[in-house]
Design a protein around this motif. Sequence first.
Motif, short mmCIF file in Angstrom:
data_model
loop_
_atom_site.label_atom_id
_atom_site.label_comp_id
_atom_site.label_asym_id
_atom_site.label_seq_id
_atom_site.Cartn_x
_atom_site.Cartn_y
_atom_site.Cartn_z
N ALA A 24 0.78 -1.24 0.00
CA ALA A 24 0.00 0.00 0.00
C ALA A 24 0.82 1.29 0.00
O ALA A 24 0.49 2.23 -0.74
N PRO A 25 1.88 1.43 0.81
CA PRO A 25 2.55 2.74 0.90
C PRO A 25 3.04 3.31 -0.42
O PRO A 25 2.92 4.52 -0.65
N ALA A 26 3.59 2.50 -1.29
CA ALA A 26 4.08 3.02 -2.58
C ALA A 26 2.95 3.59 -3.41
O ALA A 26 3.14 4.57 -4.13
N THR A 27 1.77 2.99 -3.32
CA THR A 27 0.63 3.49 -4.10
C THR A 27 0.15 4.82 -3.54
O THR A 27 -0.25 5.70 -4.30
N VAL A 28 0.17 4.97 -2.23
CA VAL A 28 -0.22 6.23 -1.60
C VAL A 28 0.71 7.35 -2.07
O VAL A 28 0.27 8.41 -2.51
N LEU A 69 -7.68 5.56 -4.43
CA LEU A 69 -8.49 4.42 -4.02
C LEU A 69 -8.89 3.55 -5.21
O LEU A 69 -8.88 2.33 -5.12
N ASN A 70 -9.23 4.18 -6.31
CA ASN A 70 -9.72 3.46 -7.48
C ASN A 70 -8.65 3.21 -8.54
O ASN A 70 -8.97 2.81 -9.65
N SER A 71 -7.40 3.42 -8.18
CA SER A 71 -6.32 3.31 -9.16
C SER A 71 -5.93 1.87 -9.46
O SER A 71 -6.08 0.99 -8.62
N GLU A 76 -4.57 -4.27 -6.50
CA GLU A 76 -4.16 -5.55 -5.89
C GLU A 76 -4.10 -5.44 -4.38
O GLU A 76 -4.58 -6.31 -3.65
N ALA A 77 -3.53 -4.35 -3.88
CA ALA A 77 -3.47 -4.13 -2.43
C ALA A 77 -4.88 -4.00 -1.86
O ALA A 77 -5.17 -4.55 -0.78
N ARG A 78 -5.76 -3.34 -2.57
CA ARG A 78 -7.14 -3.18 -2.10
C ARG A 78 -7.83 -4.53 -1.96
O ARG A 78 -8.52 -4.78 -0.98
#
Length: 95
Positions: A24-28, A69-71, A76-78
């Motif tokens: 998750a952190p990299a996507t944030v 959130l919708n990316s 995958e993390a979601r």
Amino acid sequence: MSAYILVDIDVTDPVVYEEYKKLAPATVTHYGGKYIARGSKTETLEGDWTPKRLVILEFPNFEQAKAWLNSPEYSEARKMRHASARSQMIVIEGV
């Protein structure tokens, strides 16, 4: 105007959730966000809300928060979060 995502997470599968925490952190960051609080000590001051694991994210604006959130980067993390925890999530504009 900044926007904040607040997530109350009840982890049901700690092993899978640990893997989620790695993704998750990299996507944030990719969407201009940053962690403000993540799983730290909480104390209920009023009412009966007792969060299990509280996470607060800050994004540059409301649209960027929702885009994260919708990316495709977060998808995958979601799925992992949904498989390993029950969560309540809101987004709120800053002042």
